[in-house]
Motif scaffolding. Structure first.
Motif, PDB file in Angstrom:
ATOM      1  N   ALA A   9       0.857  -1.189   0.000  1.00 46.79           N
ATOM      2  CA  ALA A   9       0.000   0.000   0.000  1.00 46.79           C
ATOM      3  C   ALA A   9       0.893   1.238   0.000  1.00 46.79           C
ATOM      4  CB  ALA A   9      -0.911  -0.008   1.218  1.00 46.79           C
ATOM      5  N   ASP A  40      -2.387   0.041  -4.395  1.00 47.25           N
ATOM      6  CA  ASP A  40      -2.052  -1.263  -3.817  1.00 47.25           C
ATOM      7  C   ASP A  40      -1.237  -1.978  -4.905  1.00 47.25           C
ATOM      8  OD1 ASP A  40      -2.042  -3.895  -3.046  1.00 47.25           O
ATOM      9  OD2 ASP A  40      -4.129  -3.927  -2.409  1.00 47.25           O
ATOM     10  N   ILE A 112      -6.265   2.758  -4.712  1.00 45.92           N
ATOM     11  CA  ILE A 112      -7.011   2.849  -3.444  1.00 45.92           C
ATOM     12  C   ILE A 112      -7.705   4.204  -3.533  1.00 45.92           C
ATOM     13  CG2 ILE A 112      -6.868   2.849  -0.924  1.00 45.92           C
ATOM     14  CD1 ILE A 112      -4.169   1.364  -1.178  1.00 45.92           C
ATOM     15  N   GLN A 134     -12.021   7.302   2.185  1.00 40.63           N
ATOM     16  CA  GLN A 134     -11.734   6.198   1.273  1.00 40.63           C
ATOM     17  C   GLN A 134     -13.045   5.738   0.648  1.00 40.63           C
ATOM     18  OE1 GLN A 134      -9.025   3.189   2.677  1.00 40.63           O
ATOM     19  NE2 GLN A 134      -9.566   1.829   0.979  1.00 40.63           N
ATOM     20  N   SER A 139     -12.560   0.883  -8.655  1.00 42.48           N
ATOM     21  CA  SER A 139     -11.229   1.498  -8.631  1.00 42.48           C
ATOM     22  C   SER A 139     -10.497   1.192  -9.935  1.00 42.48           C
ATOM     23  CB  SER A 139     -10.415   0.984  -7.434  1.00 42.48           C
ATOM     24  OG  SER A 139     -10.336  -0.413  -7.486  1.00 42.48           O
TER      25      SER A 139
END
Ligand SMILES: O=c1[nH]c(=O)c2[nH]c(=O)[nH]c2[nH]1
Length: 307
Positions: A9, A40, A112, A134, A139
């Motif tokens: 991450a 990620d 992310i 978030q 994504s």
């Protein structure tokens, strides 16, 4: 034979903004600030020099996967571009330039995603610029394979995408005229509330266009997502197969720089429990198992449609 590190991450604040992308009728997306760029990342390296680490327990050529993680984090501070694919190509090239025992590398990443929050401004609500949350919606995705050449690292293959799109259309979809035989129990539906999940992937005719260095030729995941939802809105489809084909045609029409577009759809359509007045219904979760549809298409499909 390969090895690597996954689930690295990486969060980078105040990355370069993505500006100068072409706009399309289906989307209001015209760029991204990249105030918060989250990825990620997965790194996979190949090379004959790694064989002794498997066959003889000889680690002398092994770059520890923990060091790979540190390398990726460090390079996140060096990358001055604005796209996932550009970042992956940058870091992958740095790996090949730094470690001669790596013959090729596959770099991939899921975004992310973060959404900027609204705060009260002078006259209206406006972007905070500071506070994000978030997002657990779809994504962006990128994957870049790099090989060595005499002129340095070259892109051997690439794929871009947007994954985990989840959409429900409450009416205006059907599923009829399928095979009826002794195994058929599903009732035909002239109108159903269609609930799908969708992953969409694309490749460019010129892999360099995937990097976003020329933003006019870059295909933002946000625009592809928006095409999917607009086509879903517009088309009264008779199956998910029919729907994804229509989405694919629109993507290829908008982005002639793409070589191919492919889909993985899953059917999550709820089951009708009660039929109320007008269009109103009560629905429940479908039981397992789930259906899926996969399809790949290219510009020849678009040409067939216009003939
Ligand atoms: O859009 C659909 N395609 C299918 O192939 C299928 N099969 C099924 O049971 N429901 C659906 N829906």
């Amino acid at each position: 034979m390969n090895y690597g590190k996954e689930k690295i991450a990486v969060y980078r604040t105040y990355a370069s903004s993505l500006e100068g992308v072409r706009t399309i009728p289906e989307s209001s997306f015209d760029g991204r600030d990249n105030t918060l760029f989250g990825l990620d990342v997965r790194v996979q390296v190949d090379g004959e020099a790694f064989l002794p680490s498997f066959s003889e327990g000889d680690n002398s050529m092994v770059v520890a996967t923990d060091s790979m993680k540190n390398f990726v984090l460090h390079q996140a501070g060096e990358y001055d571009g604005a796209t996932i694919e550009g970042f992956l190509e940058f870091v992958g090239s740095q790996f090949l330039d730094t470690y001669s025992q790596m013959e090729s590398i596959q770099m991939s990443a899921d975004e992310i995603p973060f959404e900027e929050r609204d705060v009260p401004g002078e006259n209206d609500f406006e972007d905070s610029g500071l506070v994000f949350r978030q997002s657990h919606n779809e994504s962006a995705f990128g994957e870049i394979y790099l090989d060595r050449s005499e002129d340095g690292p070259v892109i051997a293959d690439h794929i871009s995408g947007v994954t985990d799109i989840e959409l429900v259309k409450v009416k205006g979809s059907s599923f009829t005229d399928y095979v009826q035989d002794e195994y058929t129990t599903l009732p035909e539906r002239e109108d159903r509330a269609l609930h799908i999940t969708l992953d969409i992937f694309w490749t460019y005719a010129e892999s360099a266009d995937a990097l976003g260095t020329d933003p006019e030729r870059y295909v933002p995941a946000e625009q592809v997502r928006d095409i999917a939802q607009v086509v879903f809105h517009e088309v009264d489809s008779n199956s998910i197969q029919d729907l994804i084909y229509q989405i694919g045609l629109r993507v290829l029409e908008r982005f002639p720089q793409l070589e191919s577009v492919s889909f993985e759809a899953n059917n999550r359509t709820w089951i009708q429990e009660r039929d109320l007045d007008g269009d109103a219904k009560v629905l429940k979760e479908p039981p397992r198992p789930t259906g899926f549809q996969q399809f790949s298409m290219d510009h020849s499909d678009l040409e067939e449609m216009s003939e």
